[in-house]
Design a protein around this motif. Structure first.
Motif, PDB file in Angstrom:
ATOM      1  N   MET A  96      -4.765   0.573  15.107  1.00  0.00           N
ATOM      2  CA  MET A  96      -3.680   0.942  14.193  1.00  0.00           C
ATOM      3  C   MET A  96      -2.873  -0.279  13.780  1.00  0.00           C
ATOM      4  SD  MET A  96      -2.331   3.388  12.537  1.00  0.00           S
ATOM      5  CE  MET A  96      -3.086   4.792  13.331  1.00  0.00           C
ATOM      6  N   LEU A  97      -2.615  -1.155  14.691  1.00  0.00           N
ATOM      7  CA  LEU A  97      -1.885  -2.383  14.395  1.00  0.00           C
ATOM      8  C   LEU A  97      -2.679  -3.264  13.447  1.00  0.00           C
ATOM      9  CD1 LEU A  97       0.601  -4.101  14.927  1.00  0.00           C
ATOM     10  CD2 LEU A  97      -0.578  -5.018  16.960  1.00  0.00           C
ATOM     11  N   ARG A  98      -3.998  -3.246  13.633  1.00  0.00           N
ATOM     12  CA  ARG A  98      -4.858  -4.060  12.763  1.00  0.00           C
ATOM     13  C   ARG A  98      -4.764  -3.577  11.319  1.00  0.00           C
ATOM     14  NH1 ARG A  98      -9.960  -3.583  10.985  1.00  0.00           N
ATOM     15  NH2 ARG A  98     -10.256  -1.709  12.247  1.00  0.00           N
ATOM     16  N   ILE A  99      -4.771  -2.267  11.144  1.00  0.00           N
ATOM     17  CA  ILE A  99      -4.668  -1.703   9.783  1.00  0.00           C
ATOM     18  C   ILE A  99      -3.339  -2.063   9.171  1.00  0.00           C
ATOM     19  CG2 ILE A  99      -4.590   0.470   8.472  1.00  0.00           C
ATOM     20  CD1 ILE A  99      -6.487   1.627  10.567  1.00  0.00           C
ATOM     21  N   ARG A 109      -2.545  -0.392  -8.902  1.00  0.00           N
ATOM     22  CA  ARG A 109      -1.365  -0.814  -8.133  1.00  0.00           C
ATOM     23  C   ARG A 109      -0.642   0.358  -7.489  1.00  0.00           C
ATOM     24  NH1 ARG A 109       2.498  -4.741 -11.263  1.00  0.00           N
ATOM     25  NH2 ARG A 109       3.511  -4.507  -9.242  1.00  0.00           N
ATOM     26  N   PRO A 110      -0.380   1.473  -8.128  1.00  0.00           N
ATOM     27  CA  PRO A 110       0.296   2.575  -7.445  1.00  0.00           C
ATOM     28  C   PRO A 110      -0.512   3.135  -6.318  1.00  0.00           C
ATOM     29  CG  PRO A 110       0.493   2.792  -9.809  1.00  0.00           C
ATOM     30  CD  PRO A 110      -0.504   1.713  -9.606  1.00  0.00           C
ATOM     31  N   LEU A 111      -1.832   3.125  -6.437  1.00  0.00           N
ATOM     32  CA  LEU A 111      -2.658   3.637  -5.341  1.00  0.00           C
ATOM     33  C   LEU A 111      -2.533   2.762  -4.098  1.00  0.00           C
ATOM     34  CD1 LEU A 111      -5.856   4.613  -7.419  1.00  0.00           C
ATOM     35  CD2 LEU A 111      -4.079   6.130  -6.510  1.00  0.00           C
ATOM     36  N   MET A 112      -2.490   1.514  -4.313  1.00  0.00           N
ATOM     37  CA  MET A 112      -2.353   0.602  -3.176  1.00  0.00           C
ATOM     38  C   MET A 112      -1.007   0.795  -2.482  1.00  0.00           C
ATOM     39  SD  MET A 112      -3.706  -1.717  -1.347  1.00  0.00           S
ATOM     40  CE  MET A 112      -5.082  -2.280  -2.390  1.00  0.00           C
ATOM     41  N   GLU A 113       0.058   0.929  -3.201  1.00  0.00           N
ATOM     42  CA  GLU A 113       1.384   1.118  -2.624  1.00  0.00           C
ATOM     43  C   GLU A 113       1.448   2.444  -1.895  1.00  0.00           C
ATOM     44  OE1 GLU A 113       4.039   0.757  -5.886  1.00  0.00           O
ATOM     45  OE2 GLU A 113       3.806  -1.448  -6.045  1.00  0.00           O
ATOM     46  N   ARG A 114       0.818   3.473  -2.523  1.00  0.00           N
ATOM     47  CA  ARG A 114       0.815   4.784  -1.864  1.00  0.00           C
ATOM     48  C   ARG A 114       0.078   4.736  -0.543  1.00  0.00           C
ATOM     49  NH1 ARG A 114       3.780   9.295  -1.531  1.00  0.00           N
ATOM     50  NH2 ARG A 114       2.476  11.003  -0.749  1.00  0.00           N
ATOM     51  N   TYR A 115      -1.014   3.998  -0.559  1.00  0.00           N
ATOM     52  CA  TYR A 115      -1.807   3.883   0.669  1.00  0.00           C
ATOM     53  C   TYR A 115      -0.987   3.207   1.771  1.00  0.00           C
ATOM     54  CZ  TYR A 115      -5.348   2.176   3.875  1.00  0.00           C
ATOM     55  OH  TYR A 115      -6.060   1.887   5.001  1.00  0.00           O
ATOM     56  N   ILE A 116      -0.283   2.167   1.411  1.00  0.00           N
ATOM     57  CA  ILE A 116       0.518   1.431   2.397  1.00  0.00           C
ATOM     58  C   ILE A 116       1.631   2.312   2.932  1.00  0.00           C
ATOM     59  CG2 ILE A 116       2.085  -0.512   2.702  1.00  0.00           C
ATOM     60  CD1 ILE A 116       0.344  -2.040   0.688  1.00  0.00           C
ATOM     61  N   LEU A 117       2.301   3.096   2.036  1.00  0.00           N
ATOM     62  CA  LEU A 117       3.379   3.956   2.464  1.00  0.00           C
ATOM     63  C   LEU A 117       2.873   5.045   3.384  1.00  0.00           C
ATOM     64  CD1 LEU A 117       5.394   4.324  -0.899  1.00  0.00           C
ATOM     65  CD2 LEU A 117       6.022   2.996   1.140  1.00  0.00           C
ATOM     66  N   ASP A 118       1.683   5.592   3.059  1.00  0.00           N
ATOM     67  CA  ASP A 118       1.115   6.618   3.931  1.00  0.00           C
ATOM     68  C   ASP A 118       0.781   6.069   5.309  1.00  0.00           C
ATOM     69  OD1 ASP A 118       1.363   8.458   1.933  1.00  0.00           O
ATOM     70  OD2 ASP A 118      -0.724   8.250   1.227  1.00  0.00           O
ATOM     71  N   GLU A 119       0.258   4.832   5.298  1.00  0.00           N
ATOM     72  CA  GLU A 119      -0.064   4.212   6.593  1.00  0.00           C
ATOM     73  C   GLU A 119       1.201   3.977   7.422  1.00  0.00           C
ATOM     74  OE1 GLU A 119      -2.851   3.572   8.116  1.00  0.00           O
ATOM     75  OE2 GLU A 119      -4.035   4.454   6.493  1.00  0.00           O
ATOM     76  N   LEU A 120       2.265   3.547   6.768  1.00  0.00           N
ATOM     77  CA  LEU A 120       3.520   3.319   7.485  1.00  0.00           C
ATOM     78  C   LEU A 120       4.089   4.612   8.029  1.00  0.00           C
ATOM     79  CD1 LEU A 120       5.273   0.710   5.142  1.00  0.00           C
ATOM     80  CD2 LEU A 120       4.272   0.295   7.405  1.00  0.00           C
ATOM     81  N   LYS A 121       3.990   5.698   7.220  1.00  0.00           N
ATOM     82  CA  LYS A 121       4.480   6.989   7.695  1.00  0.00           C
ATOM     83  C   LYS A 121       3.688   7.464   8.884  1.00  0.00           C
ATOM     84  CE  LYS A 121       5.299  11.682   6.089  1.00  0.00           C
ATOM     85  NZ  LYS A 121       5.202  12.632   4.928  1.00  0.00           N
ATOM     86  N   GLN A 122       2.342   7.305   8.783  1.00  0.00           N
ATOM     87  CA  GLN A 122       1.497   7.719   9.895  1.00  0.00           C
ATOM     88  C   GLN A 122       1.803   6.907  11.155  1.00  0.00           C
ATOM     89  OE1 GLN A 122      -0.541  10.275   9.860  1.00  0.00           O
ATOM     90  NE2 GLN A 122      -1.237   9.951  11.989  1.00  0.00           N
ATOM     91  N   LEU A 123       2.029   5.615  10.962  1.00  0.00           N
ATOM     92  CA  LEU A 123       2.365   4.748  12.098  1.00  0.00           C
ATOM     93  C   LEU A 123       3.677   5.174  12.755  1.00  0.00           C
ATOM     94  CD1 LEU A 123       1.640   2.230  13.735  1.00  0.00           C
ATOM     95  CD2 LEU A 123       2.880   0.864  12.053  1.00  0.00           C
ATOM     96  N   ARG A 124       4.713   5.546  11.954  1.00  0.00           N
ATOM     97  CA  ARG A 124       5.986   5.979  12.494  1.00  0.00           C
ATOM     98  C   ARG A 124       5.840   7.269  13.266  1.00  0.00           C
ATOM     99  NH1 ARG A 124       8.470   5.765   8.144  1.00  0.00           N
ATOM    100  NH2 ARG A 124       8.414   7.994   7.564  1.00  0.00           N
ATOM    101  N   MET A 125       5.018   8.189  12.717  1.00  0.00           N
ATOM    102  CA  MET A 125       4.821   9.462  13.403  1.00  0.00           C
ATOM    103  C   MET A 125       4.115   9.255  14.746  1.00  0.00           C
ATOM    104  SD  MET A 125       3.759  11.841  10.161  1.00  0.00           S
ATOM    105  CE  MET A 125       3.434  13.258  11.181  1.00  0.00           C
ATOM    106  N   GLU A 126       3.105   8.369  14.726  1.00  0.00           N
ATOM    107  CA  GLU A 126       2.402   8.085  15.980  1.00  0.00           C
ATOM    108  C   GLU A 126       3.340   7.417  17.001  1.00  0.00           C
ATOM    109  OE1 GLU A 126      -0.942   5.785  15.003  1.00  0.00           O
ATOM    110  OE2 GLU A 126      -2.095   7.450  14.118  1.00  0.00           O
TER     111      GLU A 126
END
Length: 279
Positions: free
Chosen positions: A1-4, A33-50
C-alpha cells in the motif's frame, strides 16, 4: 500500500512538473488528467480508511490484552488470598488440636528455667553479700579495736603525765600499777616502777622487777642500769659493773649517768667502774 502511495505521489509531482514546463497540451492529455487525479484521491481515501481500521483493531487488541492481564491478576490475588486463609486455618487447627499441650509444657518449662536462673542469681548475690558482710564485720572490728587502742593509749599517756607530776615514789608506783592493769607486761612501766622502788630503798623489789623485764628483753638498757643500781646498793659490786657494761653496750647514753648517780657511790675508785666512765 505504501508503494502505491509513493507511485501516486511521484506521478502527481511529475505531472505538475510537466505542466509547468509545457505550455500547450493535447486534447487527450486534457481528458486523462482528471482520471489521474481521481485515481490518486481514491487511493488516498482508501489509505485513510485502512489506517483508521488498523487503529481500531490495535485499540481492540490492546484493550483485550489489558482485560486479560487484569483478569489474571485478579484471579492470582484471589487464589493467593484463598490459600493464605487455608494455611492460617490449618495452622490454627493444628495448634488447637495438638499444640495446646505443647504450649502449656513450654510455658511450664520456661517458668522453671526462669525460676532456676533467678535462684542461681540470688544464691550468687547471697554469697557475695555474705562475703561483703564478713568483710564489713572484720573492718568494723578492726576499727573498733583501733578505737579501743587509741583510748588505751590516751589513757596510758594521761597516767604517764600523772606519774611525772607525782610527788612521792608511792604515788608513782600506784600510777604504774594502773598502767600495768591496762597493759600487763609493759616493760617501760616495769622499769619505771623499779626506779620508784629504788627511791623507796626497796632494792630487792627493784631487782625483781628488773629481772621480769630482762626475761622478756635481755638487752633492755634501762632494766640493766636499774639492776646495776640495785646490785651496787646491796654490795654486789662485780655484778653491778657487769650490768653497767651491758647497759652501756646496749645504749651508749647510759655512760653519761654514771658521774651523777648516787647509787654508784661505793663503786667509785674501782678500776672497772672508772674505766667505764673514762671510755
Amino acid at each position: 500500500m505504501l508503494r502505491i502511495l509513493l507511485i501516486a505521489v511521484f506521478s502527481l509531482v511529475t505531472t505538475m512538473s510537466f505542466a509547468s514546463e509545457e505550455v500547450t497540451y493535447s486534447e487527450q492529455e486534457y481528458l486523462d488528467r482528471p482520471l489521474m487525479e481521481r485515481y490518486i484521491l481514491d487511493e488516498l481515501k482508501q489509505l485513510r480508511m485502512e489506517q483508521q481500521d488498523l487503529e481500531r483493531r490495535l485499540t481492540i487488541q490492546m484493550t483485550d490484552r489489558e482485560l486479560s492481564v487484569a483478569d489474571k491478576s485478579l484471579n492470582y490475588a484471589n487464589v493467593t488470598v484463598t490459600y493464605f486463609f487455608y494455611i492460617i486455618a490449618g495452622v490454627a487447627s493444628l495448634i488447637a488440636l495438638v499444640g495446646w499441650q505443647s504450649i502449656k509444657e513450654l510455658k511450664h518449662t520456661t517458668k522453671e528455667m526462669a525460676d532456676q536462673r533467678l535462684n542461681s542469681i540470688a544464691q550468687d548475690y547471697e554469697k557475695k553479700f555474705n562475703v561483703l558482710e564478713r568483710d564489713l564485720k572484720r573492718k568494723t572490728r578492726i576499727i573498733s579495736d583501733n578505737n579501743r587502742e587509741i583510748e588505751i593509749i590516751n589513757e596510758i599517756h594521761n597516767l604517764w603525765l600523772r606519774a611525772q607530776n607525782a610527788q612521792t615514789a608511792e604515788q608513782k608506783i600506784e600510777i604504774y600499777d594502773e598502767i600495768l592493769k591496762i597493759r600487763p607486761g609493759d616493760l617501760e612501766a616495769l622499769t619505771s616502777k623499779a626506779d620508784a622502788a629504788m627511791d623507796m630503798q626497796e632494792y630487792h623489789w627493784a631487782m625483781s622487777l628488773c629481772n621480769r623485764v630482762l626475761e622478756v628483753d635481755d638487752q633492755n638498757a634501762h632494766a640493766l642500769y636499774q639492776r646495776a643500781c640495785s646490785y651496787a646498793r646491796l654490795g654486789a659490786e662485780a655484778q653491778s659493773i657487769d650490768d653497767l657494761e651491758r647497759a652501756i653496750e646496749a645504749s651508749g647514753s647510759m655512760r653519761e649517768l654514771l658521774a651523777e648517780e648516787p647509787d654508784f657511790e661505793m663503786l667509785r675508785g674501782l678500776d672497772r667502774f672508772e674505766a667505764l666512765r673514762e671510755e
